[in-house]
Design a protein around this motif. Structure first.
Motif, PDB file in Angstrom:
ATOM      1  N   GLU A 175       0.795  -1.226   0.000  1.00 28.00           N
ATOM      2  CA  GLU A 175       0.000   0.000   0.000  1.00 28.00           C
ATOM      3  C   GLU A 175       0.825   1.274   0.000  1.00 28.00           C
ATOM      4  OE1 GLU A 175      -2.824  -0.278   3.171  1.00 28.00           O
ATOM      5  OE2 GLU A 175      -3.761  -2.063   2.308  1.00 28.00           O
ATOM      6  N   LYS A 176       2.125   1.159   0.215  1.00 27.14           N
ATOM      7  CA  LYS A 176       2.963   2.354   0.241  1.00 27.14           C
ATOM      8  C   LYS A 176       4.226   2.096  -0.573  1.00 27.14           C
ATOM      9  CE  LYS A 176       5.025   1.092   4.680  1.00 27.14           C
ATOM     10  NZ  LYS A 176       5.238   1.485   6.047  1.00 27.14           N
ATOM     11  N   PRO A 177       4.944   3.159  -0.950  1.00 23.67           N
ATOM     12  CA  PRO A 177       6.184   2.960  -1.706  1.00 23.67           C
ATOM     13  C   PRO A 177       7.127   1.986  -0.992  1.00 23.67           C
ATOM     14  CG  PRO A 177       5.576   5.273  -1.704  1.00 23.67           C
ATOM     15  CD  PRO A 177       4.646   4.569  -0.739  1.00 23.67           C
ATOM     16  N   ILE A 178       7.766   1.149  -1.781  1.00 21.82           N
ATOM     17  CA  ILE A 178       8.587   0.071  -1.232  1.00 21.82           C
ATOM     18  C   ILE A 178       9.769   0.610  -0.439  1.00 21.82           C
ATOM     19  CG2 ILE A 178       9.949  -1.983  -1.808  1.00 21.82           C
ATOM     20  CD1 ILE A 178       6.865  -2.242  -2.246  1.00 21.82           C
ATOM     21  N   LEU A 179      10.363   1.716  -0.854  1.00 25.13           N
ATOM     22  CA  LEU A 179      11.482   2.265  -0.086  1.00 25.13           C
ATOM     23  C   LEU A 179      11.072   2.633   1.332  1.00 25.13           C
ATOM     24  CD1 LEU A 179      13.412   4.436  -2.709  1.00 25.13           C
ATOM     25  CD2 LEU A 179      14.154   2.286  -1.650  1.00 25.13           C
ATOM     26  N   GLU A 180       9.805   2.970   1.541  1.00 25.14           N
ATOM     27  CA  GLU A 180       9.327   3.258   2.894  1.00 25.14           C
ATOM     28  C   GLU A 180       9.395   2.024   3.781  1.00 25.14           C
ATOM     29  OE1 GLU A 180       5.580   5.305   3.242  1.00 25.14           O
ATOM     30  OE2 GLU A 180       6.100   6.656   1.594  1.00 25.14           O
ATOM     31  N   MET A 181       9.277   0.837   3.189  1.00 24.82           N
ATOM     32  CA  MET A 181       9.394  -0.408   3.954  1.00 24.82           C
ATOM     33  C   MET A 181      10.788  -0.537   4.568  1.00 24.82           C
ATOM     34  SD  MET A 181       7.560  -3.117   1.379  1.00 24.82           S
ATOM     35  CE  MET A 181       8.319  -4.493   2.221  1.00 24.82           C
ATOM     36  N   TYR A 182      11.761   0.082   3.906  1.00 25.28           N
ATOM     37  CA  TYR A 182      13.147  -0.011   4.357  1.00 25.28           C
ATOM     38  C   TYR A 182      13.604   1.301   5.006  1.00 25.28           C
ATOM     39  CZ  TYR A 182      12.737  -3.969   1.199  1.00 25.28           C
ATOM     40  OH  TYR A 182      12.310  -5.113   0.579  1.00 25.28           O
ATOM     41  N   ASP A 183      12.656   2.131   5.403  1.00 19.88           N
ATOM     42  CA  ASP A 183      12.937   3.416   6.057  1.00 19.88           C
ATOM     43  C   ASP A 183      13.695   4.387   5.163  1.00 19.88           C
ATOM     44  OD1 ASP A 183      11.607   2.731   8.436  1.00 19.88           O
ATOM     45  OD2 ASP A 183      13.391   1.689   9.179  1.00 19.88           O
ATOM     46  N   GLY A 184      13.385   4.365   3.882  1.00 26.46           N
ATOM     47  CA  GLY A 184      13.944   5.342   2.957  1.00 26.46           C
ATOM     48  C   GLY A 184      15.075   4.797   2.101  1.00 26.46           C
ATOM     49  N   LYS A 185      15.455   5.626   1.143  1.00 21.61           N
ATOM     50  CA  LYS A 185      16.452   5.239   0.156  1.00 21.61           C
ATOM     51  C   LYS A 185      17.807   4.919   0.786  1.00 21.61           C
ATOM     52  CE  LYS A 185      18.327   7.063  -4.188  1.00 21.61           C
ATOM     53  NZ  LYS A 185      18.273   8.241  -5.087  1.00 21.61           N
ATOM     54  N   GLN A 186      18.292   5.779   1.679  1.00 20.24           N
ATOM     55  CA  GLN A 186      19.623   5.559   2.243  1.00 20.24           C
ATOM     56  C   GLN A 186      19.678   4.295   3.091  1.00 20.24           C
ATOM     57  OE1 GLN A 186      22.462   7.223   1.294  1.00 20.24           O
ATOM     58  NE2 GLN A 186      23.277   5.393   2.290  1.00 20.24           N
ATOM     59  N   LYS A 187      18.647   4.044   3.871  1.00 21.99           N
ATOM     60  CA  LYS A 187      18.629   2.808   4.686  1.00 21.99           C
ATOM     61  C   LYS A 187      18.562   1.576   3.775  1.00 21.99           C
ATOM     62  CE  LYS A 187      18.033   4.454   9.007  1.00 21.99           C
ATOM     63  NZ  LYS A 187      17.647   4.154  10.303  1.00 21.99           N
ATOM     64  N   PHE A 188      17.785   1.705   2.685  1.00 23.85           N
ATOM     65  CA  PHE A 188      17.735   0.599   1.729  1.00 23.85           C
ATOM     66  C   PHE A 188      19.123   0.355   1.138  1.00 23.85           C
ATOM     67  CE2 PHE A 188      17.552  -0.695  -2.756  1.00 23.85           C
ATOM     68  CZ  PHE A 188      17.127  -2.007  -2.570  1.00 23.85           C
ATOM     69  N   LEU A 189      19.792   1.418   0.714  1.00 24.24           N
ATOM     70  CA  LEU A 189      21.138   1.266   0.148  1.00 24.24           C
ATOM     71  C   LEU A 189      22.100   0.646   1.155  1.00 24.24           C
ATOM     72  CD1 LEU A 189      21.403   4.570  -1.896  1.00 24.24           C
ATOM     73  CD2 LEU A 189      21.250   2.243  -2.805  1.00 24.24           C
ATOM     74  N   ASP A 190      21.967   1.023   2.421  1.00 27.00           N
ATOM     75  CA  ASP A 190      22.805   0.425   3.468  1.00 27.00           C
ATOM     76  C   ASP A 190      22.519  -1.072   3.605  1.00 27.00           C
ATOM     77  OD1 ASP A 190      23.898   2.935   3.940  1.00 27.00           O
ATOM     78  OD2 ASP A 190      22.688   3.310   5.739  1.00 27.00           O
ATOM     79  N   LEU A 191      21.225  -1.439   3.581  1.00 28.70           N
ATOM     80  CA  LEU A 191      20.859  -2.858   3.632  1.00 28.70           C
ATOM     81  C   LEU A 191      21.421  -3.597   2.429  1.00 28.70           C
ATOM     82  CD1 LEU A 191      17.089  -2.751   4.685  1.00 28.70           C
ATOM     83  CD2 LEU A 191      18.932  -3.870   5.942  1.00 28.70           C
ATOM     84  N   TYR A 192      21.250  -3.002   1.268  1.00 24.69           N
ATOM     85  CA  TYR A 192      21.713  -3.631   0.032  1.00 24.69           C
ATOM     86  C   TYR A 192      23.229  -3.804   0.051  1.00 24.69           C
ATOM     87  CZ  TYR A 192      21.372  -5.081  -4.801  1.00 24.69           C
ATOM     88  OH  TYR A 192      21.397  -5.827  -5.939  1.00 24.69           O
ATOM     89  N   ASP A 193      23.937  -2.775   0.520  1.00 21.87           N
ATOM     90  CA  ASP A 193      25.403  -2.840   0.563  1.00 21.87           C
ATOM     91  C   ASP A 193      25.912  -3.917   1.515  1.00 21.87           C
ATOM     92  OD1 ASP A 193      25.686  -0.867  -1.317  1.00 21.87           O
ATOM     93  OD2 ASP A 193      26.078   0.728   0.133  1.00 21.87           O
ATOM     94  N   SER A 194      25.122  -4.253   2.529  1.00 25.13           N
ATOM     95  CA  SER A 194      25.544  -5.290   3.471  1.00 25.13           C
ATOM     96  C   SER A 194      25.177  -6.690   2.972  1.00 25.13           C
ATOM     97  CB  SER A 194      24.906  -5.047   4.848  1.00 25.13           C
ATOM     98  OG  SER A 194      23.502  -5.225   4.782  1.00 25.13           O
ATOM     99  N   GLU A 195      24.568  -6.748   1.810  1.00 22.73           N
ATOM    100  CA  GLU A 195      24.094  -7.985   1.208  1.00 22.73           C
ATOM    101  C   GLU A 195      25.254  -8.927   0.883  1.00 22.73           C
ATOM    102  OE1 GLU A 195      21.370 -10.507   0.233  1.00 22.73           O
ATOM    103  OE2 GLU A 195      20.761  -8.551   0.927  1.00 22.73           O
ATOM    104  N   THR A 196      25.055 -10.185   1.164  1.00 21.01           N
ATOM    105  CA  THR A 196      25.976 -11.217   0.698  1.00 21.01           C
ATOM    106  C   THR A 196      25.189 -12.090  -0.266  1.00 21.01           C
ATOM    107  OG1 THR A 196      25.412 -12.665   2.542  1.00 21.01           O
ATOM    108  CG2 THR A 196      27.325 -11.218   2.830  1.00 21.01           C
ATOM    109  N   GLY A 197      25.857 -12.874  -1.031  1.00 22.31           N
ATOM    110  CA  GLY A 197      25.160 -13.728  -1.980  1.00 22.31           C
ATOM    111  C   GLY A 197      24.981 -13.048  -3.321  1.00 22.31           C
ATOM    112  N   PHE A 198      24.022 -13.528  -4.087  1.00 20.39           N
ATOM    113  CA  PHE A 198      23.885 -13.106  -5.474  1.00 20.39           C
ATOM    114  C   PHE A 198      23.642 -11.616  -5.658  1.00 20.39           C
ATOM    115  CE2 PHE A 198      19.552 -14.256  -4.337  1.00 20.39           C
ATOM    116  CZ  PHE A 198      18.767 -13.300  -4.978  1.00 20.39           C
ATOM    117  N   LEU A 199      22.968 -10.959  -4.729  1.00 20.43           N
ATOM    118  CA  LEU A 199      22.702  -9.529  -4.902  1.00 20.43           C
ATOM    119  C   LEU A 199      23.962  -8.677  -4.765  1.00 20.43           C
ATOM    120  CD1 LEU A 199      19.245  -8.920  -3.195  1.00 20.43           C
ATOM    121  CD2 LEU A 199      19.779  -9.178  -5.613  1.00 20.43           C
TER     122      LEU A 199
END
Length: 162
Positions: free
Chosen positions: A94-118
């Motif tokens: 129901e809301k923009p997906i980046l809001e699920m991750y508390d915004g763009k910067q928090k999403f990028l931080d989560l993504y950057d900590s990613e291991t595996g295929f991503l």
């Protein structure tokens, strides 16, 4: 200029996805089903990169060869995943997906900590993100139409990044 991935079967059947949107879709897909999300990711990779990341032979394939990784059995599962899991999940948001991750910067931080295929791709703050669920769903459906046609014609996609 925004970085983009282009998926093409022929000049009339192609689509462009901003890298930010692409990364967001892959990250969201992983939250739905890790195994099928990886198959989706693999289906969107050039064969050279797919092989290099898995320490497989790249003999006869150049780095800039646009031929995508093509595994028909996996692609059937990817089509099912997009139609029956990923798009319905996005449709329920129901809301923009980046809001699920508390915004763009928090999403990028989560993504950057990613291991595996991503971790195979890098996202930047300057990348464009379409995070509205309806837009992401439409992008997934368009990509799925290319996958279906790829299966129908038994032809791998051409994949470009710029």
């Amino acid at each position: 200029m925004a970085r983009r991935k282009v998926f093409e079967l022929n000049p009339d059947l192609s689509m462009h996805i901003d890298f930010g949107t692409y990364g967001l879709i892959m990250y969201y897909a992983k939250s739905q089903d890790l195994i099928l999300a990886e198959k989706l990711f693999n289906a969107t990779q050039p064969e050279f990169l797919y092989r290099r990341e898995r320490d497989l032979s790249t003999t006869g394939i150049e780095y800039d060869d646009p031929i995508g990784h093509f595994n028909p059995n996996d692609l059937v599962q990817v089509v099912y995943f997009i139609d029956n899991v990923l798009c319905p999940a996005l449709n329920r948001e129901e809301k923009p997906i980046l809001e699920m991750y508390d915004g763009k910067q928090k999403f990028l931080d989560l993504y950057d900590s990613e291991t595996g295929f991503l971790s195979e791709i890098c996202l930047y703050d300057s990348d464009a993100f379409q995070d509205r669920p309806g837009m992401m769903e439409a992008t997934c459906m368009n990509l799925n139409e290319l996958f279906k046609e790829s299966l129908h014609t038994n032809t791998p996609l051409k994949i470009y990044a710029y």
